[in-house]
Scaffold this motif. Structure first.
Motif, short mmCIF file in Angstrom:
data_model
loop_
_atom_site.label_atom_id
_atom_site.label_comp_id
_atom_site.label_asym_id
_atom_site.label_seq_id
_atom_site.Cartn_x
_atom_site.Cartn_y
_atom_site.Cartn_z
N PRO A 32 19.47 12.36 -49.24
CA PRO A 32 20.76 12.41 -49.52
C PRO A 32 21.44 11.16 -49.89
CG PRO A 32 20.12 13.66 -47.36
CD PRO A 32 18.75 13.12 -48.06
N ARG A 39 32.05 16.22 -52.11
CA ARG A 39 31.95 15.57 -50.74
C ARG A 39 32.59 14.34 -50.55
NH1 ARG A 39 29.08 11.49 -48.09
NH2 ARG A 39 27.90 11.91 -46.52
N TRP A 67 35.61 14.25 -51.71
CA TRP A 67 36.72 14.74 -51.43
C TRP A 67 36.90 15.55 -50.09
CZ3 TRP A 67 38.06 19.63 -49.79
CH2 TRP A 67 39.59 19.86 -49.59
N TYR A 68 35.81 15.66 -49.34
CA TYR A 68 35.70 16.37 -48.22
C TYR A 68 35.83 15.21 -47.27
CZ TYR A 68 33.96 19.01 -44.17
OH TYR A 68 34.08 19.62 -43.28
N VAL A 69 35.25 13.99 -47.53
CA VAL A 69 35.42 13.01 -46.41
C VAL A 69 36.95 12.50 -46.61
CG1 VAL A 69 34.82 10.41 -46.35
CG2 VAL A 69 32.96 12.12 -46.78
N ARG A 100 38.92 16.20 -44.92
CA ARG A 100 38.45 17.16 -43.92
C ARG A 100 37.78 16.64 -42.84
NH1 ARG A 100 40.07 22.27 -46.09
NH2 ARG A 100 42.12 21.68 -47.04
N GLN A 101 36.94 15.70 -43.14
CA GLN A 101 35.84 15.27 -42.08
C GLN A 101 36.29 15.16 -40.74
OE1 GLN A 101 33.54 11.88 -43.12
NE2 GLN A 101 31.93 12.68 -42.16
N ASP A 121 35.98 18.12 -38.57
CA ASP A 121 34.48 18.80 -38.70
C ASP A 121 33.64 17.96 -37.70
OD1 ASP A 121 32.21 19.86 -39.06
OD2 ASP A 121 31.96 19.53 -40.94
N HIS A 165 30.83 18.52 -36.69
CA HIS A 165 29.25 18.23 -37.53
C HIS A 165 29.35 17.21 -38.39
CE1 HIS A 165 27.66 21.91 -35.58
NE2 HIS A 165 28.73 22.50 -35.86
N GLY A 166 30.64 17.20 -39.35
CA GLY A 166 30.54 16.42 -40.29
C GLY A 166 30.57 14.99 -40.05
N THR A 199 27.07 13.45 -38.66
CA THR A 199 26.16 13.49 -39.73
C THR A 199 26.09 12.79 -40.97
OG1 THR A 199 26.90 15.43 -40.49
CG2 THR A 199 25.26 15.57 -39.07
N SER A 200 27.32 12.08 -41.18
CA SER A 200 27.65 11.40 -42.37
C SER A 200 26.95 10.04 -42.39
CB SER A 200 28.98 10.70 -42.48
OG SER A 200 29.43 9.90 -41.59
#
Lengths: 255, 466
Positions: free
Chosen positions: B404, B448, B450-452, B455-456, B459, B461-462, B465-466
C-alpha cells in the motif's frame, strides 16, 4: 447495511469522482460505508497477462483488507469479476471464499441486494447510450446477451430508468466489446483503438450525448478515442448518474 | 521460427481500410444471420448441450470409436491409413498418388491438409494440387493461406480477386463483377476436374457406427472432387469421429446455422464406399491431437466442428483479419489450438483477445474458448515466453500493488508528473496508449486523499488502518 467500499486502483488514481459518487450514493441509500485504507488493486492486471505469481501478493492483500466485512461493493465489473471468478490461485481458505462470495459490483448490489426503487435526487435529461462492459454482460450476467436467446433484461438499465429525464438510444451493436481489455489496450493498441473508435462512432451515430457504463476502464478507453477523433460526447460512470450529476461533473465528463 | 507478431500484422491489415470495413461488415452480417437462426430454434441451447456431450463422449472414448470406424470402413471396402503427424500424412498421400500415376490432384477445401502443408510437399514432388473451392482457389492463386475456415478469401474485395485472376487466369483486370470472376474460375477449373486422376476431400464428420464420412460444402466442389476421378482420398482429423449415424442430425443442424446463418449447407454429402471400379482411402491424422487430448485444460478444443461462429463474432478478428494470426486456424479457436501445435510460434495469440467471451457463447459445441485463452496466457507466462517488457512491467506492478505505501507513492507521483509529461513518451506504455487515444485528465488528488480529508473521521476502520 454495513458495506466495505472497494475502489479499484485506476478509479482511485484517475477517477476519484467515481469513487466519491459511489460512496455518497451508498450513504444516501442508508448504508454505513467503511473504506479500508490499505486497499490497492484486485490483482487483475497481472493475472490477465498470465502473471498469476505476480498477482498473488496483491490478491492476498485484497483478501486481508476485506475479509472482516460482510459485504464488499466496488464500482467495476471487471475487478469484481476477477475477485469472484479468477481468484483460483490462492489457497481457498474460509477468508478467501468469504471475500469471493460477498464482493458485489455496484449495479448488482443496488439491483439485487438493496433492490433500490427510486433515485429521487437524480435527474439527467439527456440521450444516453448504455455501455455494458463484457465483464458485466457475459462475466457477471448483469444484462441479457445477444449470443443466446434469452428474455431481455438489463440491471443497469433498470436502475437508470428510475432517473428522471433519461432517454436511451440504442447503438447498432449494443454488446460488442469496446476494445479496452486491460493490458490489451496497450499491447494490441492498433486493434484496441479501432474497436474503440467503432464503439463511440456507433453510439454517436445513434444520437447519444453521453455514454454511461458501470465500468470506468471501458469509458477511459472510449473517452480517449472520442477525444482524439474530435467527437462531442460525454462519458459518465453509472454511479455518477444515479447519484445525481453536478454541473461541474457534466462539464468534466464532456472533456 | 519467430513468434507471430499479431500486432504488426493487424496494423497492416487495418491500414487497408476498405478491406477491414468489408470484412467487419460481412462477418457481422453472418453473426446476425446466425442469431436469427438461433432465435428461430427454441431448442438451440439444448442442441448445443447435446452436441457438446456427444463430442465429449466421443473424445473420451476416442480409441474405441476410431477402431470401430476403421473396422466398418474396411468392411465397406475403403482403405484406411493412420498418420501420426503431418509428414506421415503427406507421405501416405504422395505414395498413393505415385502408385496410381497421378499428376494432378483436385482437392476440395480441407483445413487439415493446410495444417499438414500438403500442397508444397506434393508440388516439390511434381504433383499439382488444384483447389476447387472458389475462395480457397483465390487464396492458392494469390499464394496466401485461407484467412477464415469457412470463407477463406473473405478479407478480399472483388477488385482484389479481379487482380489475382487477371494475373493468373488472364481475366479482364477492369472487370470486378463477382459473377464474371466466379464464372471464369469455374471455366478454368472444370476441365482440370474432368481430367484429374485423383480427388481429395476433407471430412466434417466421421461416423464410427457406419464407417462413413460426411462432407459439407456450398459449391458442390467436394462432390466433383470425390466422384469424377477414380481415386478418392479423404483426410480426416481423428477428432472428427462421432459415434452414431443419428448423431449427425445434431451437428448438421448446428453447423451451417452457426457458420453462415443458413439452415444447411448446399451440399451435405455422405461417402461410405468407393464407387464401382474406383478406390477410396481414408487417412486418419493425429498431428498433435492425442497430445492435446491429454491436456486437462485444453482438450475441449477438440470438440470444434470448424463452423467459424467464434471468428465471425470476434471483434478482434473482424479488425485484424484472419491472416494476422499467422496460422492455419485463426480467430479465437486459432488462439487456443495453434499453441498446441507450435507453442513458441503461437504463444502471442492468446493475447490477441480482450477476453470478452462472445466466442464462448456462440460456440455450437460449447467450447469455453475465452477461458482457455485465459489459461494459455498463464502457461505462456510460466514458460517465460512473455516479451521482456511485459514480464518486467507485471513484476513491478505486482510489487507496487501489493504494498500500500508503494502504491500510494506511485499514485502521488502520477498526479504530480503526468500532467507535465511530454505527449509522446518513448518506450512507455503511455506511448502505445496515445497511439490513437488521449490520456484522461489527471485529477489533483486520489479518491483516498479525498476520503482522508472528508470522511475518515467518521470511519472507525479507516482511522486505525491509515
Amino acid at each position: 447495511m454495513d458495506v466495505a467500499l472497494f475502489i479499484p486502483c485506476f478509479i482511485d488514481a484517475c477517477f476519484p469522482q467515481v469513487g466519491v459518487a459511489t460512496l455518497e450514493l451508498l450513504e444516501r441509500l442508508g448504508c454505513s460505508v467503511s473504506y479500508p485504507m490499505k486497499q490497492t488493486c484486485c490483482g487483475q492486471p497481472m493475472a490477465n497477462s498470465g502473471c498469476h505469481k505476480d498477482a498473488e501478493a496483491t490478491e492476498r492483500l485484497f483478501v486481508r483488507n476485506f475479509a472482516e466485512y460482510d459485504v464488499i461493493v466496488g464500482p467495476s465489473a471487471s475487478c469484481v469479476h476477477h475477485i469472484r471468478h479468477h481468484l483460483d490461485h490462492l489457497e481457498q481458505t474460509d477468508e478467501v471464499q468469504h471475500v469471493r462470495q460477498n464482493t458485489f459490483e455496484l449495479v448488482e448490489f443496488l439491483h439485487d441486494v438493496l433492490k433500490v426503487e427510486a433515485f429521487p435526487w437524480a435527474s439527467f435529461p439527456h440521450r444516453i447510450g448504455l455501455h455494458n462492459s463484457c465483464s458485466s454482460l457475459r462475466g457477471l450476467r448483469e444484462a441479457s446477451m445477444t449470443e443466446i436467446d434469452e428474455p431481455f433484461f438489463s440491471k443497469p438499465k433498470a436502475l437508470l430508468e428510475k432517473v428522471a429525464g433519461i432517454e436511451f438510444v440504442m447503438p447498432q451493436r449494443p454488446d460488442e466489446c469496446c476494445g479496452f481489455g486491460g493490458t490489451f489496450s496497450v499491447t494490441e493498441a492498433p486493434v484496441s483503438v479501432k474497436m474503440g473508435q467503432d464503439k463511440v462512432t456507433d453510439h454517436h451515430t445513434a444520437g447519444a450525448e453521453y455514454i454511461v457504463s458501470a465500468d470506468m476502464s471501458c469509458l477511459m478507453h472510449q473517452q480517449g478515442c472520442a477525444k482524439r477523433m474530435g467527437l462531442d460526447i460525454g462519458f459518465l460512470h453509472i454511479a455518477q448518474v444515479l447519484n445525481g450529476v453536478s454541473e461541474q461533473e457534466r462539464a468534466h465528463a464532456r472533456g | 521460427m519467430h513468434a507471430v507478431d499479431h500486432v504488426d500484422n493487424a496494423r497492416r491489415f487495418l491500414a487497408l481500410t476498405d478491406n477491414q470495413a468489408f470484412l467487419d461488415r460481412n462477418l457481422w452480417g453472418l453473426r446476425q444471420k446466425r442469431d436469427a437462426q438461433m432465435k428461430a430454434h427454441p431448442e438451440w441451447q439444448a442442441l448445443r448441450t447435446l452436441a457438446s456431450e456427444i463430442k465429449e463422449h466421443a473424445l473420451s472414448h476416442l480409441d474405441d470409436y476410431l477402431e470401430m470406424f476403421e473396422r466398418n470402413a474396411l468392411a465397406n471396402g475403403v482403405h484406411v491409413h493412420w498418420a501420426e503427424d503431418a509428414e506421415a500424412h503427406n507421405r501416405i498421400v504422395h505414395q498413393l498418388l505415385t502408385a496410381h500415376g497421378v499428376k494432378t490432384l483436385v482437392k476440395s477445401k480441407s483445413m487439415l491438409t493446410e495444417e499438414c502443408d500438403m500442397r508444397p510437399y506434393l508440388a516439390e514432388r511434381g504433383i499439382e494440387v488444384v483447389e476447387t473451392d472458389l475462395g480457397e482457389r483465390i487464396q492458392q492463386l494469390d499464394n496466401e493461406m485461407p484467412s477464415h475456415v469457412v470463407v477463406p478469401a473473405v478479407h478480399k474485395l472483388a477488385r482484389d480477386v479481379s487482380k489475382v485472376f487477371a494475373r493468373t487466369l488472364g481475366t479482364d483486370p477492369d472487370n470486378h463483377d463477382p459473377h464474371y470472376l466466379a464464372e471464369r474460375q469455374r471455366e478454368a477449373t472444370r476441365p482440370l476436374m474432368l481430367a484429374a486422376q485423383a480427388g481429395m476431400t476433407g471430412c466434417n464428420f466421421a461416423v464410427a457406427e457406419t464407417g462413413a464420412v460426411t462432407v459439407c460444402t456450398n459449391e458442390g466442389n467436394a462432390d466433383l472432387s470425390a466422384n469424377l476421378p477414380p481415386l478418392h482420398l479423404v483426410s480426416i482429423g481423428i477428432e472428427k469421429i462421432i459415434p452414431r449415424q443419428q448423431d449427425l442430425g445434431v451437428f448438421i443442424r448446428l453447423l451451417s446455422r452457426s457458420a453462415l446463418g443458413s439452415p444447411i449447407t448446399q451440399y451435405t454429402s455422405h461417402f461410405r464406399a468407393p464407387r464401382r471400379g474406383g478406390e477410396m482411402h481414408f487417412i486418419l491424422v493425429d498431428n498433435g491431437r492425442s497430445a492435446r487430448l491429454a491436456m486437462a485444460d485444453f482438450w475441449y478444443s477438440l470438440k470444434c466442428i470448424r463452423c467459424s461462429a467464434c471468428m465471425n463474432t470476434c471483434p478482434v478478428y473482424r479488425r485484424s483479419g484472419g491472416l494476422s494470426y499467422g496460422g492455419v486456424y485463426s480467430g479465437p479457436i486459432g488462439a487456443i489450438i495453434d499453441p498446441t501445435m507450435d507453442f513458441k510460434r503461437y504463444s502471442t495469440l492468446p493475447f490477441a483477445s480482450t477476453l470478452n467471451g462472445s466466442c464462448t457463447h456462440v460456440c455450437p459445441v460449447k467450447i469455453n474458448i475465452h477461458e482457455q485463452i485465459y489459461k494459455w496466457r498463464e502457461l505462456v507466462a510460466e514458460q517465460h515466453d512473455l516479451p521482456f517488457i511485459k514480464r518486467s512491467a507485471m513484476k513491478t506492478a505486482g510489487i507496487i500493488l501489493s504494498h500500500p505505501l508503494l502504491y500510494r507513492g506511485m499514485v502521488k507521483a502520477m498526479h504530480t508528473t503526468v500532467p507535465y509529461l511530454p505527449s509522446a513518451l518513448v518506450n512507455s506504455p503511455l506511448n502505445a496508449w496515445c497511439e490513437g487515444r488521449e490520456l484522461p485528465p489527471m485529477p489533483k488528488q486520489s479518491f483516498r486523499q479525498w476520503y482522508v480529508e472528508h470522511r475518515q473521521h467518521n470511519d472507525p476502520h479507516g482511522v486505525h488502518t491509515s
